[in-house]
Design a protein around this motif. Sequence first.
Motif, PDB file in Angstrom:
ATOM      1  N   TYR A 187      40.782  36.204  41.719  1.00 48.79           N
ATOM      2  CA  TYR A 187      41.909  37.011  40.882  1.00 48.79           C
ATOM      3  C   TYR A 187      42.277  38.488  41.807  1.00 48.79           C
ATOM      4  N   VAL A 188      43.137  39.502  41.029  1.00 51.37           N
ATOM      5  CA  VAL A 188      43.778  40.650  41.852  1.00 51.37           C
ATOM      6  C   VAL A 188      43.758  41.730  40.320  1.00 51.37           C
ATOM      7  N   VAL A 189      43.032  42.649  40.376  1.00 53.91           N
ATOM      8  CA  VAL A 189      43.574  43.444  39.419  1.00 53.91           C
ATOM      9  C   VAL A 189      44.138  44.348  40.383  1.00 53.91           C
ATOM     10  N   ASN A 190      45.492  44.385  40.330  1.00 58.23           N
ATOM     11  CA  ASN A 190      46.187  45.652  40.827  1.00 58.23           C
ATOM     12  C   ASN A 190      47.097  46.932  40.007  1.00 58.23           C
ATOM     13  N   LYS A 191      47.564  47.781  40.787  1.00 55.29           N
ATOM     14  CA  LYS A 191      47.708  48.993  39.854  1.00 55.29           C
ATOM     15  C   LYS A 191      46.058  49.466  39.848  1.00 55.29           C
ATOM     16  N   ALA A 192      44.860  49.390  40.267  1.00 59.38           N
ATOM     17  CA  ALA A 192      43.280  49.753  40.461  1.00 59.38           C
ATOM     18  C   ALA A 192      44.057  51.282  39.597  1.00 59.38           C
ATOM     19  N   ASP A 193      45.085  52.045  40.005  1.00 59.42           N
ATOM     20  CA  ASP A 193      44.787  54.294  40.209  1.00 59.42           C
ATOM     21  C   ASP A 193      44.435  53.905  38.744  1.00 59.42           C
ATOM     22  N   ARG A 194      45.273  53.431  37.942  1.00 57.46           N
ATOM     23  CA  ARG A 194      45.652  53.797  36.105  1.00 57.46           C
ATOM     24  C   ARG A 194      44.486  53.310  35.852  1.00 57.46           C
ATOM     25  N   ARG A 215      29.811  25.635  41.785  1.00 55.82           N
ATOM     26  CA  ARG A 215      28.235  26.371  42.425  1.00 55.82           C
ATOM     27  C   ARG A 215      28.463  26.918  43.893  1.00 55.82           C
ATOM     28  N   ASP A 216      29.486  26.384  44.716  1.00 57.52           N
ATOM     29  CA  ASP A 216      29.761  26.082  45.914  1.00 57.52           C
ATOM     30  C   ASP A 216      30.454  28.184  45.872  1.00 57.52           C
ATOM     31  N   ARG A 217      31.148  28.066  45.447  1.00 56.38           N
ATOM     32  CA  ARG A 217      31.814  29.302  45.416  1.00 56.38           C
ATOM     33  C   ARG A 217      31.997  29.739  44.444  1.00 56.38           C
ATOM     34  N   LYS A 218      31.928  31.299  43.820  1.00 56.14           N
ATOM     35  CA  LYS A 218      32.648  32.018  42.536  1.00 56.14           C
ATOM     36  C   LYS A 218      33.490  33.033  42.802  1.00 56.14           C
ATOM     37  N   THR A 219      34.514  32.695  42.035  1.00 53.76           N
ATOM     38  CA  THR A 219      35.729  33.187  41.451  1.00 53.76           C
ATOM     39  C   THR A 219      35.989  34.822  42.165  1.00 53.76           C
ATOM     40  N   PRO A 220      35.818  35.267  43.280  1.00 53.03           N
ATOM     41  CA  PRO A 220      36.076  36.577  43.251  1.00 53.03           C
ATOM     42  C   PRO A 220      37.561  37.813  42.796  1.00 53.03           C
ATOM     43  N   VAL A 221      37.172  38.958  42.757  1.00 50.70           N
ATOM     44  CA  VAL A 221      37.968  39.469  41.567  1.00 50.70           C
ATOM     45  C   VAL A 221      38.331  41.040  42.689  1.00 50.70           C
ATOM     46  N   LEU A 222      39.350  41.320  43.081  1.00 52.08           N
ATOM     47  CA  LEU A 222      39.452  42.163  43.745  1.00 52.08           C
ATOM     48  C   LEU A 222      40.258  43.734  43.273  1.00 52.08           C
ATOM     49  N   THR A 223      40.468  44.812  43.096  1.00 52.74           N
ATOM     50  CA  THR A 223      41.210  45.332  42.262  1.00 52.74           C
ATOM     51  C   THR A 223      41.821  46.112  43.670  1.00 52.74           C
ATOM     52  N   THR A 224      43.239  45.994  43.644  1.00 51.23           N
ATOM     53  CA  THR A 224      44.645  46.395  44.687  1.00 51.23           C
ATOM     54  C   THR A 224      45.366  47.614  43.886  1.00 51.23           C
ATOM     55  N   ILE A 225      45.958  48.505  45.254  1.00 51.58           N
ATOM     56  CA  ILE A 225      46.827  49.792  44.748  1.00 51.58           C
ATOM     57  C   ILE A 225      47.863  49.029  45.471  1.00 51.58           C
ATOM     58  N   SER A 226      48.834  48.011  45.449  1.00 53.70           N
ATOM     59  CA  SER A 226      49.936  47.908  46.537  1.00 53.70           C
ATOM     60  C   SER A 226      50.953  49.131  47.111  1.00 53.70           C
ATOM     61  N   LYS A 227      51.127  49.796  45.999  1.00 54.22           N
ATOM     62  CA  LYS A 227      51.763  51.037  46.638  1.00 54.22           C
ATOM     63  C   LYS A 227      51.470  51.703  47.557  1.00 54.22           C
ATOM     64  N   GLU A 228      49.800  51.911  47.009  1.00 50.32           N
ATOM     65  CA  GLU A 228      49.160  53.239  47.968  1.00 50.32           C
ATOM     66  C   GLU A 228      48.729  52.247  49.550  1.00 50.32           C
ATOM     67  N   SER A 229      48.722  50.897  49.695  1.00 49.16           N
ATOM     68  CA  SER A 229      48.148  49.656  50.087  1.00 49.16           C
ATOM     69  C   SER A 229      46.461  49.282  50.204  1.00 49.16           C
TER      70      SER A 229
END
Lengths: 313, 131
Positions: A187-194, A215-229
């Motif tokens: 999962y990616v939560v983009n526009k994380a500056d909002r 049980r082997d792998r928990k789905t990661p949740v990341l944050t991104t701000i695309s426009k600032e890379s």
Amino acid sequence: MNDIASRVLKGDPQSVARLITLAENNSPEAIGAMKDIHLHTGDAHVIGITGVMGSGKSTLICELTREYRKQGLEVGIIAIDPTSPFSGGALLGDRIRMMEFATDNGVFIRSMGTRGMLGGLTTAVYDVVEILDAAGMDIVMVETVGVGQAEVDVIKIADTTIVVLVPGLGDSIQMIKAGVMEIADIYVVNKADRSGVEQTLAEVESLVDIACTNRDRKTPVLTTISKESKGVVELIDEIDKHKKYLKKSKMFEVQRRKRYEAELVEIIRKRLMNFIFDESKFKGKIESLIDQISNKELDPYTAADEILGKILR
Amino acid sequence: MKRKIRVLIAKPGLDGHDRGAKIVARALRDAGMEVVYTGLHQTAEMIVKTAVQEDVDVIGLSLLSGAHMTLFMDVTRLLKGKDMEDVLVVGGGVIPEEDIPALKKAGIAGVFGPGTRIEDIVEFIRKNVKR
């Protein structure tokens, strides 16, 4: 070997582009070439990127592409936008966010309309992934149309599926638990500056905690701000980790097998539909059946029997 | 299945006036075509490379900066170098009447200035598409 197929295998962009067109138009010329290239496919890692419209999928793909290019990898991108149900036309605008690669020979971008497919992809997408793979792309990214809740076909084709969210979805996350919210490998939560990013992050993380059956792998949740890379390197890292996980757990073969199953079903479906709806012998017949249904002289099931009875002898 | 006409709408050069390009893009969409829109500030190289990858049948160039003689002709020259002369190239924007013959000679098949009816552009493309 088929002429266009051998040029595709050499990575010639004009031939790649032409074969995509032929495949998309269900041209008989494409079939021979697709048969020839299949043996040379399977190496590209296919990343599916999906999310609601305006979530920043195209911009995120641009950012990922820049990083992959730094690593010297070649990138193919399939950017899908909706086809109008009224005119059959489409406005394909994902490229606007990717123009920095317009003169980079290591990036091949193709924009496609959905052409009547409902699952977020387009009917020729399996062919196009194979073509880009055969042409030597290391990474193939498939950008779905902006999705709602149930457009989940991307998992049939992607090795790694990324669901892009934005802050402020709030309660709606609860509502979309089934469908799109089930399919992510990352999962990616983009526009994380909002504003609202903490809440969205917390909700997705709790969703993962509840829903995670692996049980082997928990789905990661990341944050991104695309426009600032921001967060892009971390995302690439998670994609690599997922790829390694697939290989180690043998899930890779399982998923690929599912892709080929979906591809086979799609080819059969397409050829059957073309046979029924494009062959001139049925064309007039179908029109007259529709008239009869409209006039209540016939019910739709009996009408379907009349057509299918001729094929399924 | 009927083959869909694929069109690239591009804005070469430095002007930022893209309303015309967007209106034409939308109209071609409504006429059943698949329209790839690239956004602003494109070089001829970017436009032709995009046209290769997207395998378009038509390129529509929109320009209001006055640099059409150079930039439109750059596009047709690069297309020629790639054996893509079968791509129909049309242009629009603020193009003086006296420039049109030279543009047509250089391979810009149709030039559509302000006041052009959308239907005329659609019809021109349908009639003249070469692929």
